[in-house]
Design an enzyme around this catalytic site. Structure first.
Site, PDB file in Angstrom:
ATOM      1  CG  LEU A 140      60.790  70.818 130.202  1.00 23.16           C
ATOM      2  CD1 LEU A 140      59.287  71.072 130.200  1.00 23.16           C
ATOM      3  CD2 LEU A 140      61.093  69.433 130.781  1.00 23.16           C
ATOM      4  CG  HIS A 198      62.406  66.687 128.885  1.00 26.31           C
ATOM      5  ND1 HIS A 198      63.371  67.639 128.705  1.00 26.31           N
ATOM      6  CD2 HIS A 198      62.840  65.892 129.895  1.00 26.31           C
ATOM      7  CE1 HIS A 198      64.351  67.458 129.575  1.00 26.31           C
ATOM      8  NE2 HIS A 198      64.063  66.391 130.304  1.00 26.31           N
TER       9      HIS A 198
END
Ligand code: AMP
Length: 283
Positions: free
Chosen positions: A33, A37
């Site tokens: 991530l 994100h």
């Protein structure tokens, strides 16, 4: 943050939220991530009573087994970051939880899966729609959040929602970029120092295409972008297309459509990078 590995557990946990008529925001990811994100997660938290993020490196959307194997999976770090972002639920299933051994999937995406990414990654969008439809059926989200970074994916999923008459609202979120313009991607950590520096040409060429689009023809704009991406000799262009935002078909003149994007895919060494930019209207 509650971490859930099984479909059954997720169903049971969601039931009381549904009973209470709480809106559910869903952010599907493959992990590793980054800020891109988290921008989706923040938007979901703003707009929904409950936010679920999934981390699942979906095998059926990979055309190259080596790419699947090498895809980064820093799960402990991801979990910490999701906790910091105050995500409510993380759904992190194993492949066997999501797929039976002999599953078949084929959806007529009306050609949206046959261009650009579809040409270079045959079957990719069948895999994407297969897993996203499983997630949608399981979670029944009110809204699902996707990045413009994967614009063709957004269009393909919109088509799937339309065809299957699903009630989820899809939200397209802006591309988050590094300071020098490179679109954030889980794959960026695979770039060598030299390739990382060279990769800035991709976003530069897209931004330049915006300017060019006011003075040059579509073909000239493409030629200039292709030249700009290739000029340091390190990046290998797969495509640079200027297309109608809905059909994803190439436009020939700027008057052909009200909504036009430039989309590109480039190989920087072994790493494949994609990016895009609205040319009409600018977003
Ligand atoms: P991925 O983990 O690469 O499958 O991406 C999960 C979601 O995050 C997709 O909807 C992507 O479009 C989105 N995303 C990835 N990178 C970015 C970015 N740089 N800016 C905004 N959204 C992104």
């Amino acid at each position: 943050m509650k971490i859930i590995k099984s479909r059954q557990e997720l169903r049971e946990l969601l039931e009381p939220f549904r009973q209470a008529n709480l809106t559910i925001g869903f952010v599907p990811t493959m992990g590793a991530l980054h800020e891109g994100h988290f921008s989706l997660i923040r938007q979901s938290k703003k707009e929904n009573g409950l936010t679920i993020c999934s981390i699942f490196v979906n095998p059926t959307q990979f055309t190259d087994p080596r790419d699947l194997e090498l895809y980064p999976r820093p799960i402990e770090h991801d979990i910490k970051m999701l906790e910091n972002a105050e995500t409510d639920f993380l759904f992190h299933p194993e492949a066997a939880e999501m797929y039976a051994a002999d599953e078949y999937w084929s959806l007529d995406l009306q050609g949206l899966d046959q261009v650009m990414e579809g040409t270079f990654r045959p079957g990719h969008f069948q895999g994407v729609t297969q897993i996203v439809s499983k997630f949608f059926e399981l979670i029944l989200p009110t809204r699902a959040y996707f990045g413009q970074k994967d614009y063709q994916q957004f269009r393909v999923i919109s088509k799937m929602v339309e065809i299957r008459k699903l009630s989820v609202v899809l939200v397209k979120c802006p591309i988050i970029r590094e300071d020098d313009g490179l679109a954030m991607s889980s794959r960026n950590i695979q770039l060598s120092c030299t390739m990382r520096q060279a990769s800035v040409n991709i976003s530069k060429a897209l931004f330049r295409a915006v300017e060019d689009s006011f003075t040059l023809s579509v073909d000239e704009t493409i030629d200039h972008a292709v030249f700009n991406i290739g000029k340091n000799g390190l990046l290998e262009l797969e495509y640079f297309n200027i297309v109608d935002a809905l059909t994803l078909q190439p436009v020939r003149t700027w008057g052909d459509s009200d909504e036009i994007l430039a989309l590109t895919a480039v190989k920087a060494g072994k790493t494949r990078l994609i990016d895009n930019q609205y040319l009409r209207p600018l977003e």
